[in-house]
Scaffold this active site. Structure first.
Site: not given
Ligand code: AP5
Ligand code: MG
Ligand code: ZN
Length: 216
Positions: A88, A13, A127, A172, A161
């Site tokens: 979410r 994402k 990552r 997660r 992270r």
């Molecule tokens: P990346 O693009 O960083 O992936 P991402 O989908 O952004 O993954 P996140 O870990 O950020 O998602 P998340 O939903 O767990 O975390 P968030 O910060 O939202 O890519 C990942 C890796 O893969 C990178 O190294 C990249 O280079 C590689 N990659 C990308 N695309 C690729 C491809 N096509 N092929 C190969 N490699 C690839 O949330 C964190 C925490 O915050 C949650 O756990 C929760 O506790 C809280 N939180 C956030 N939002 C909410 C909400 N709305 N409600 C409640 N709690 C929330």
């Molecule tokens: Mg992200």
């Protein structure tokens, strides 16, 4: 244009959001990044959020809905925004519907990024991001051109992270399947869901997303 990127942790994402931002000039709203900033700043929201994030659980709906409600009032959101990691839960999706309705705005599309669970663990544990400009990399899939040097800003400092460890990733993923996957039928019923193959390489996923956005 109002776009939601929906997908499990590590689906790509954030990676794709950076490209969509550059191409369409949309503001990128990542609740994960906003919460990490609150944790780093030691605010009350950050204190409340931290224990959920470290456990791989969701922060309460109330906290994230308040954050988004405030943020979309800002001037830079006038021409649209790209939501990454929000909503979410079905409760968050319903709250977003209300917020948009009150502002006379319409959700254009929800892009689901579909990726197998096994690949997600590998993506997340590999990552790292630039400590200066936040550019994201991966140990094997997306290395800087010169090892250890950020392509964008030349920094040699990188961060990982605290929730990107194997144990928290498993939690997660379970949270995603239990609480976030129900948004797929929710948005499908609303006729706004499009699915892309997130298993493809990064450039190919960007092409698929562009195919969706360019016809809106
Ligand atoms: P990346 O693009 O960083 O992936 P991402 O989908 O952004 O993954 P996140 O870990 O950020 O998602 P998340 O939903 O767990 O975390 P968030 O910060 O939202 O890519 C990942 C890796 O893969 C990178 O190294 C990249 O280079 C590689 N990659 C990308 N695309 C690729 C491809 N096509 N092929 C190969 N490699 C690839 O949330 C964190 C925490 O915050 C949650 O756990 C929760 O506790 C809280 N939180 C956030 N939002 C909410 C909400 N709305 N409600 C409640 N709690 C929330
Ligand atoms: Mg992200
Ligand atoms: Zn950098």
């Amino acid at each position: 244009m109002i776009v939601i990127l929906l997908g499990p942790p590590g689906a790509g994402k954030g990676t794709q959001a950076a490209r969509i931002m550059a191409r369409y000039g949309l503001v990128h709203l990542s609740t994960g990044e906003m919460l990490r900033a609150a944790v780093a700043a030691g605010t009350e929201v950050g204190r409340k959020a931290r224990k959920f994030m470290d456990a791989g659980k969701l922060v309460t709906d109330e906290i994230v809905i308040d954050i988004i409600a405030d943020r979309i009032e800002a001037d830079d959101c006038r021409n649209g925004f790209l939501l990454d990691g929000f909503p979410r839960t079905v409760g968050q999706a319903e709250a977003l519907d209300k917020l948009l309705k009150n502002k006379n705005l319409k959700l254009d599309v929800v892009i689901e990024m579909e990726v197998d669970d096994d690949s997600l663990v590998d993506r997340i544990t590999g990552r790292h991001t630039c400590a200066v400009c936040n550019q994201s990399y991966h140990d094997t899939h997306l290395k800087p051109q010169n090892a250890g040097v950020c392509d964008s800003c030349g920094s040699t400092n990188f961060n990982r992270r605290s929730d990107d460890n194997h144990e928290t990733v498993i939690s997660r993923l379970a949270t995603y399947h239990a609480q976030t996957a129900p948004l797929l039928p929710y948005y499908s019923k609303h006729g706004v869901l499009r699915t892309v193959n997130g298993m493809a390489d990064i450039d190919d996923v960007a092409v698929q997303i562009n195919d969706v956005l360019s016809v809106l």
